[in-house]
Design a protein around this motif. Structure first.
Motif, mmCIF file in Angstrom:
data_model
loop_
_atom_site.group_PDB
_atom_site.id
_atom_site.type_symbol
_atom_site.label_atom_id
_atom_site.label_comp_id
_atom_site.label_asym_id
_atom_site.label_seq_id
_atom_site.Cartn_x
_atom_site.Cartn_y
_atom_site.Cartn_z
ATOM 1 N N ILE A 17 0.862 -1.186 0.000
ATOM 2 C CA ILE A 17 0.000 0.000 0.000
ATOM 3 C C ILE A 17 0.894 1.229 0.000
ATOM 4 O O ILE A 17 1.699 1.428 0.923
ATOM 5 C CB ILE A 17 -0.933 0.032 1.224
ATOM 6 N N THR A 18 0.785 2.060 -1.019
ATOM 7 C CA THR A 18 1.584 3.282 -1.089
ATOM 8 C C THR A 18 0.854 4.432 -0.389
ATOM 9 O O THR A 18 -0.353 4.371 -0.165
ATOM 10 C CB THR A 18 1.871 3.696 -2.546
ATOM 11 N N SER A 19 1.623 5.462 -0.046
ATOM 12 C CA SER A 19 1.066 6.603 0.696
ATOM 13 C C SER A 19 0.249 6.100 1.885
ATOM 14 O O SER A 19 -0.878 6.512 2.130
ATOM 15 C CB SER A 19 0.203 7.482 -0.220
ATOM 16 N N ALA A 20 0.872 5.178 2.641
ATOM 17 C CA ALA A 20 0.157 4.429 3.671
ATOM 18 C C ALA A 20 -0.206 5.261 4.894
ATOM 19 O O ALA A 20 -0.911 4.773 5.781
ATOM 20 C CB ALA A 20 0.984 3.219 4.100
ATOM 21 N N SER A 21 0.272 6.500 4.965
ATOM 22 C CA SER A 21 -0.131 7.371 6.075
ATOM 23 C C SER A 21 -1.525 7.962 5.858
ATOM 24 O O SER A 21 -2.089 8.565 6.769
ATOM 25 C CB SER A 21 0.880 8.514 6.245
ATOM 26 N N ALA A 22 -2.081 7.778 4.663
ATOM 27 C CA ALA A 22 -3.414 8.305 4.356
ATOM 28 C C ALA A 22 -4.471 7.605 5.204
ATOM 29 O O ALA A 22 -4.351 6.407 5.485
ATOM 30 C CB ALA A 22 -3.718 8.129 2.874
ATOM 31 N N PRO A 23 -5.526 8.318 5.609
ATOM 32 C CA PRO A 23 -6.575 7.714 6.459
ATOM 33 C C PRO A 23 -7.209 6.470 5.851
ATOM 34 O O PRO A 23 -7.591 5.561 6.578
ATOM 35 C CB PRO A 23 -7.601 8.845 6.601
ATOM 36 N N ILE A 24 -7.318 6.417 4.529
ATOM 37 C CA ILE A 24 -7.934 5.258 3.881
ATOM 38 C C ILE A 24 -7.181 3.974 4.239
ATOM 39 O O ILE A 24 -7.792 2.916 4.435
ATOM 40 C CB ILE A 24 -7.999 5.457 2.345
ATOM 41 N N CYS A 25 -5.865 4.045 4.369
ATOM 42 C CA CYS A 25 -5.065 2.860 4.675
ATOM 43 C C CYS A 25 -5.412 2.324 6.063
ATOM 44 O O CYS A 25 -5.533 1.112 6.266
ATOM 45 C CB CYS A 25 -3.580 3.193 4.584
ATOM 46 N N TYR A 26 -5.593 3.224 7.008
ATOM 47 C CA TYR A 26 -5.923 2.841 8.377
ATOM 48 C C TYR A 26 -7.223 2.038 8.422
ATOM 49 O O TYR A 26 -7.350 1.061 9.167
ATOM 50 C CB TYR A 26 -6.040 4.100 9.229
ATOM 51 N N HIS A 27 -8.209 2.455 7.607
ATOM 52 C CA HIS A 27 -9.488 1.748 7.556
ATOM 53 C C HIS A 27 -9.410 0.485 6.697
ATOM 54 O O HIS A 27 -10.208 -0.436 6.884
ATOM 55 C CB HIS A 27 -10.575 2.673 6.997
ATOM 56 N N LEU A 28 -8.452 0.456 5.780
ATOM 57 C CA LEU A 28 -8.368 -0.651 4.834
ATOM 58 C C LEU A 28 -7.738 -1.905 5.444
ATOM 59 O O LEU A 28 -8.141 -3.029 5.124
ATOM 60 C CB LEU A 28 -7.569 -0.201 3.604
ATOM 61 N N ILE A 29 -6.769 -1.718 6.325
ATOM 62 C CA ILE A 29 -6.026 -2.861 6.873
ATOM 63 C C ILE A 29 -6.939 -3.902 7.518
ATOM 64 O O ILE A 29 -6.827 -5.099 7.216
ATOM 65 C CB ILE A 29 -4.940 -2.373 7.853
ATOM 66 N N PRO A 30 -7.878 -3.525 8.407
ATOM 67 C CA PRO A 30 -8.755 -4.561 8.994
ATOM 68 C C PRO A 30 -9.615 -5.274 7.949
ATOM 69 O O PRO A 30 -9.894 -6.468 8.091
ATOM 70 C CB PRO A 30 -9.632 -3.754 9.976
ATOM 71 N N LEU A 31 -10.023 -4.557 6.920
ATOM 72 C CA LEU A 31 -10.847 -5.178 5.870
ATOM 73 C C LEU A 31 -10.047 -6.223 5.098
ATOM 74 O O LEU A 31 -10.591 -7.262 4.687
ATOM 75 C CB LEU A 31 -11.375 -4.107 4.917
ATOM 76 N N LEU A 32 -8.766 -5.965 4.887
ATOM 77 C CA LEU A 32 -7.915 -6.922 4.175
ATOM 78 C C LEU A 32 -7.552 -8.113 5.053
ATOM 79 O O LEU A 32 -7.404 -9.242 4.564
ATOM 80 C CB LEU A 32 -6.634 -6.232 3.698
ATOM 81 N N ALA A 33 -7.410 -7.858 6.355
ATOM 82 C CA ALA A 33 -6.873 -8.890 7.251
ATOM 83 C C ALA A 33 -7.937 -9.811 7.844
ATOM 84 O O ALA A 33 -7.585 -10.839 8.430
ATOM 85 C CB ALA A 33 -6.095 -8.222 8.391
ATOM 86 N N ASN A 34 -9.217 -9.467 7.690
ATOM 87 C CA ASN A 34 -10.243 -10.301 8.338
ATOM 88 C C ASN A 34 -10.668 -11.517 7.513
ATOM 89 O O ASN A 34 -11.510 -12.296 7.948
ATOM 90 C CB ASN A 34 -11.472 -9.456 8.704
ATOM 91 N N GLY A 35 -10.108 -11.661 6.313
ATOM 92 C CA GLY A 35 -10.365 -12.855 5.515
ATOM 93 C C GLY A 35 -11.488 -12.743 4.504
ATOM 94 O O GLY A 35 -11.656 -13.622 3.652
ATOM 95 N N GLU A 36 -12.270 -11.650 4.541
ATOM 96 C CA GLU A 36 -13.410 -11.538 3.633
ATOM 97 C C GLU A 36 -13.007 -11.187 2.205
ATOM 98 O O GLU A 36 -13.738 -11.469 1.269
ATOM 99 C CB GLU A 36 -14.398 -10.487 4.166
ATOM 100 N N VAL A 37 -11.850 -10.576 2.047
ATOM 101 C CA VAL A 37 -11.426 -10.130 0.712
ATOM 102 C C VAL A 37 -10.782 -11.272 -0.065
ATOM 103 O O VAL A 37 -11.197 -11.604 -1.184
ATOM 104 C CB VAL A 37 -10.457 -8.938 0.809
ATOM 105 N N PHE A 38 -9.766 -11.904 0.499
ATOM 106 C CA PHE A 38 -8.996 -12.921 -0.225
ATOM 107 C C PHE A 38 -9.399 -14.348 0.137
ATOM 108 O O PHE A 38 -8.943 -15.294 -0.508
ATOM 109 C CB PHE A 38 -7.503 -12.727 0.035
ATOM 110 N N GLY A 39 -10.224 -14.513 1.150
ATOM 111 C CA GLY A 39 -10.647 -15.848 1.544
ATOM 112 C C GLY A 39 -10.202 -16.186 2.952
ATOM 113 O O GLY A 39 -9.166 -15.703 3.427
ATOM 114 N N MET A 40 -10.960 -17.034 3.618
ATOM 115 C CA MET A 40 -10.706 -17.360 5.024
ATOM 116 C C MET A 40 -9.551 -18.333 5.221
ATOM 117 O O MET A 40 -9.232 -18.691 6.353
ATOM 118 C CB MET A 40 -11.979 -17.939 5.651
#
Length: 375
Positions: A39-62
């Motif tokens: 993730i580039t420009s990772a200090s942006a607020p969008i990144c902070y909200h994006l990390i849990p969405l990527l890490a909870n398994g719903e995006v790439f699979g459980m």
């Protein structure tokens, strides 16, 4: 009763068994290659909200582990460390690792997915549009060769942010010719979601029942919200049916003036709402499109994504243009079977012209800065 010597012996055996099991687990874990997300420009607020969405398994699979790499400049190093620590403390089962990076030359190593969030803060009173376009082009001119050099051959690149989403994707395509063109997209789902929410409020219904709103054109600048194919599910009216029963949206909203002022015009309420988003909406948009890219979009549903034009809908080739697509088996396909009226076609030509001009300005700026390279 048990003697102390016997208890100590049993404890030693248990410890050895535990260490052997732990070693086996580590060996098995080492054989599983986690998906590498940059993730580039990772200090942006969008990144902070994006990390849990990527890490909870719903995006790439459980069952898919991921490693997240946060890239930004040296001045944001402490902020990135704070984000890393917080993500580690949340102990996501599928998050193998998360790390911060401030050295650009080491960016995108073994990347499977790259999410480009770099933005320029537009203020035309401070400097010209051409200068902002030059900034975007320079960023892409740095990133693209690194993606070619360090990332995996099938890497998927997503352009998001509040400014120049289409242009960033176009420039990455131009400066990185070996990156597969079908693997570079720009996110327009924020506009799609916000438009659906406004329509749902107008109709006093659940937002989830509004489908097939299309976002055409230049996502973060001149775009067009097309409701000609939009449908309503679960809308309470005189005619009712089963859950799959739908009604054309334009048959339910007769106030064309409201549609124009709230959704379509350049100074619309929709434009104002999206521009004020802090990060939650665009993060959800990125996660949603990634999930569809890997697992397929809902059957029969229209999704708007900025893709490389190949002449679909009479749009000029070699520009990233938001249009209706379906996503299946890791690929997207433009829904060229959709009919568009003459008025919409004229709007598309105008939007395409603006994007072509934006690209030409970017090329001109770069050529003036690096004339020999351009030759």
């Amino acid at each position: 009763m048990m003697l102390s010597e016997e208890m100590l012996a049993i404890a030693e055996e248990n410890l050895q068994a535990h260490l052997e099991i732990a070693k086996e687990d580590e060996e098995i874990k080492s054989l599983i290659n986690p998906m590498q997300i940059w993730i580039t420009s990772a200090s942006a607020p969008i990144c902070y909200h994006l990390i849990p969405l990527l890490a909870n398994g719903e995006v790439f699979g459980m069952t898919t582990e991921i490693s997240i790499h946060l890239l930004d400049t040296e001045q944001f190093k402490e902020m990135l460390r704070g984000i890393v620590m917080e993500a580690e403390d949340m102990a996501f089962p599928l998050l193998r690792s998360i790390s911060e990076h401030t050295k650009t030359d080491q960016a995108f190593i073994d990347a499977d997915v790259i999410i480009v969030l770099d933005d320029v803060l537009l203020n035309l009173e401070v400097q010209s549009l051409e200068n902002y376009i030059r900034e975007v082009s320079e960023i892409c001119q740095v990133y693209a060769p690194l993606i070619e050099k360090n990332a995996k051959s099938e890497v998927k690149v997503i352009s998001s942010g509040k400014s120049f989403a289409n242009l960033k994707a176009t420039m990455l395509r131009m400066y990185g010719p070996s990156i597969k063109p079908e693997n570079i997209i720009a996110i327009s789902t924020s506009w799609e979601s916000a438009a659906k929410a406004m329509l749902a409020r107008k109709l006093n219904m659940n937002t989830a029942g509004v489908k097939d709103v299309i976002v055409w054109g230049n996502i973060t600048a001149s775009n067009y919200i097309d409701l000609s194919h939009a449908k309503l599910y679960g809308y309470e009216c005189a005619i009712r049916g089963p859950p799959n029963f739908q009604r054309p949206l334009l048959n339910m909203i007769y106030d064309s003036e409201w549609i124009h002022s709230e959704l379509v015009s350049a100074q619309s309420t929709l434009s104002s709402r999206v521009s004020r988003c802090k990060g939650m909406l665009p993060a959800h948009a990125v996660a949603t499109v990634l999930r569809y890219w890997y697992h397929g979009s809902p059957s029969g549903e229209i999704i708007s994504v900025g893709i490389l034009s190949e002449g679909q809908f009479c749009i000029p080739e070699e520009i990233i243009f938001s249009m209706p697509v379906r996503l299946q088996n890791g690929n997207w396909e433009a829904m060229t079977e959709l009919e568009i009226n003459e008025t919409t076609q004229k709007v598309l030509w105008r939007l395409a012209h603006e994007l072509v001009q934006e690209k030409l300005v970017a090329l001109k700026e770069i050529n003036e800065m690096h004339p020999y390279e351009a030759e």
